[in-house]
Structure formats: C-alpha cells, structure tokens
Design an enzyme around this catalytic site. Structure first.
Site, mmCIF file in Angstrom:
data_model
loop_
_atom_site.group_PDB
_atom_site.id
_atom_site.type_symbol
_atom_site.label_atom_id
_atom_site.label_comp_id
_atom_site.label_asym_id
_atom_site.label_seq_id
_atom_site.Cartn_x
_atom_site.Cartn_y
_atom_site.Cartn_z
ATOM 1 N N ASP A 102 0.820 -1.213 0.000
ATOM 2 C CA ASP A 102 0.000 0.000 0.000
ATOM 3 C C ASP A 102 0.851 1.259 0.000
ATOM 4 O OD1 ASP A 102 0.751 -0.729 2.678
ATOM 5 O OD2 ASP A 102 -0.646 0.773 3.446
ATOM 6 N N GLU A 132 -0.141 -0.957 5.684
ATOM 7 C CA GLU A 132 0.932 -0.554 6.580
ATOM 8 C C GLU A 132 0.869 0.932 6.888
ATOM 9 O OE1 GLU A 132 4.926 0.987 7.709
ATOM 10 O OE2 GLU A 132 3.733 1.487 5.947
#
Length: 356
Positions: free
Chosen positions: A75, A129
């Site tokens: 991400d 994350e």
C-alpha cells in the site's frame, strides 16, 4: 478493464515502475495484490503461494538449514497527482516509488529468478501498513497464518537509501493534564490557570537529557518531546484544564513497561495517561543469517530512528533488519522518487546474499 501484467524476470527498475502504476492506496490494494499473486503463480512455479486478504505470501521448500523472510507492504499513502510513474535520468518518480515499491520489486524479482537460493525464502507482500496498526496486514497474517512468519532473519524493504538500519526505536505517546479553576479573565485572581501550570511540564522537557545507548555497534539516541498543547475554551475564560501531549522515542533495550515507567518518573506528580505504546526491536545482528547479509552489503549497520514493522518480527523472536533502495526523506511527498541505481544495487546485494 485491462488487468495489469507484471514481468518478474524484467529489470527490477522496470518492475518497480509497473508496480507503481497500479494504484494501491491503503485499503485499496486488491488490484495490485491480484497482479502480484498472478505473476508469482504463473512465473515462479517453485514457490508455494498463499493469498490472505490483500496480502500475497510465497515461499520455497528446499530443506535449507535456514530461512530468510523478505517483507514489503503493497500500500501507499493517497496519490498526490504523482501517477503514473515517469523517468527523469536516473530518477523514477511516482507514488510509492520510495516507500516501498522499489523494495517490493527487488524482492519479487529475486524470488522469481533464484529458484534454488542458498536459504529457503519466504515473501510477504502485505496490506495497510500506512494506516492504523489495527489494520496492518501483518497482524492478520500472524493470527491466521503464523507458520508463514517463521524465519531465521527478516529483511523489511523499508526505504533506507541502501543502508542497513538495524532494529528500531519504540514509541510512546502520553497526555499530561494540568488542572486549575475556571474564572472570568476580567477577574482572573478568582481562578487558577491550568495553561500556566503546564509551564512546569515544559520545564521538565527542556531540562531532559536524552539517553544514548550502543547496541550491537548501533547507537540509538532517545528523545522526549512535547508535540501538542491544548487548553482553554474561550478568549475571556481562565482555563481550568490544559493537556500536553508528549512523544517518547526510546531505544530498543527498554521494553514497553520500562519506557512507561521512565516517562512516569520524569513527570512524577502530574496526571499522566498513556495513549499509545509500541516496543522497539533489538538489532539482532548476532544471528548467523544477519552476519551473512551484512557481509554481502559490505557496509556497517546503523540504528533505525523511528518505528517500523521489524518490531513485529522481533516480538516473534526473529532478528529483523530494514534494508531498501528508497530514500526515507522522500516517502509520502508529492515529489516521491527513487534513484534507479539504488534499485540495481539492492538487487545485486540480495542476489549475492541469496545465490547458491
């Protein structure tokens, strides 16, 4: 809609660009996870592949005497008019180039092109994350597929500019509240100003001597800072409450309980509430696999300032290092980019480390 296609055998620089061009803001990693999963299943038949939510895991089963885990998050932070990727000389620009699709590209390329590495290898490409810890894909994987996280060394592809940053600091946030008595500011002597009382909190912060500690040859410096002050309800009212938020970044030789105890000692006599507390990670450089990796880099490790997911691996008893081609100072910026020479260098170092 055309499905993105990733060529894992391509130059890691080109693979990085392809990863960047698949938008994957936290919570919306499905398209990229699909592409990574498909590429691993089709182009790396020597790997066992597992899908977990928007995370993709893969591993070898060669019966080696040790296992190395390569982990990177898929991400990114929200796009800031910095997609698609573009090249300018030796720089590759785009959202996620530095943090941390350059590292992902290196890991995926090597896993696909080294079918018989010296160590068994596990890949963990995980989700979420960049948002609150409760959503972090590593937590879900630990709960549901704990056996996939067993390893003798974990290398997290966080941006380090090609340096080895060992372990990480822990972090604690706390709110220190001073109280007074509300009154009209025209008759202030009838009240007691809580904001003025916070001066004593700030004095303790100003006089605080930060500790430095050497662990495995890495020097960690701690820091205790005020990061927010809030108090008062109106321009004509003596405030009866003031809250000073402090952040303590502590060396990994302190555990969470020790860090909290220290902060409470510093602010003894004040009302204090801990709002966030995450332990750090010891360097773990004494592990044989870590020593072998350091030899491959040819560089001395440095302490990691800041918190990363190496802490999660350390909590599982796995020595963990941060190593990635990106520049941490460019992470999350509009001008985010990576020097492609760092990508090539990281691929060469890891190939030296993993090649039979």
């Amino acid at each position: 809609m055309t499905r993105p296609v990733l060529d894992l055998a391509a130059d890691p620089v080109d693979l990085c660009a392809a990863l960047v061009d698949v938008q994957s803001v936290s919570g919306d990693e499905a398209a990229l996870a699909d592409a990574v999963e498909r590429a691993l299943r089709e182009q790396a038949p020597h790997l066992e592949v597992l899908r977990s939510g928007h995370a993709v895991l893969a591993r070898t089963h060669l019966g080696r005497g040790s296992r190395v885990l390569l982990a990177g998050h898929l991400d990114t932070v929200p796009v800031a008019d910095n997609l698609p990727s573009h090249r300018d000389g030796d720089l590759l620009f785009g959202c996620g180039t530095s943090d941390m699709k350059a590292g992902d590209a290196v890991f995926a390329h090597l896993a696909a092109t080294l079918p018989e590495p010296r160590h068994d290898v596990t890949l963990v490409f995980y989700d979420c994350e960049e948002v609150e810890a409760a959503r972090n894909g590593l937590g879900r994987i630990e709960r549901e597929h704990a056996d996939w996280l067993r390893a003798d060394l974990a290398i997290l592809g966080e941006p380090t500019n090609g340096l080895v940053e060992a372990g990480c600091q822990g972090t604690l946030r706390a709110e220190i509240t001073t109280r007074g008595r509300r009154a009209h500011s025209a008759r202030s002597w009838l009240g007691s100003n809580a904001v003025h009382a916070a001066e004593q909190v700030l004095q303790r912060l100003t006089s605080y001597a930060a500790r430095e500690v050497d662990i495995d040859g890495c020097r960690y410096r701690e820091g205790l800072q005020a990061v927010r002050i809030a108090g008062g309800i109106a321009g004509n009212v003596v405030p009866d409450e003031c809250v000073v938020t402090v952040n303590f970044r502590f060396a990994p030789d302190r555990d969470a309980a020790g860090a909290e105890k220290h902060v409470r000692e510093v602010f003894d006599g004040f009302e204090l509430a801990v709002t966030d507390l995450v332990p750090g990670a010891l360097p773990g450089l004494g592990a044989p696999a870590a020593q072998e990796f350091l030899s491959a880099t040819g560089a001395a490790p440095a302490a990691k300032y800041g918190w990363t997911d190496v802490s999660r691996f350390a909590a599982l008893g796995i020595p963990a290092l941060n190593y990635g081609p990106g520049d941490p100072n460019l992470a999350h910026t509009r001008e985010e980019h990576v020097d492609i020479r760092r990508i090539t260098e990281a691929a060469d170092v890891l190939r030296t480390f993993l090649a039979p």
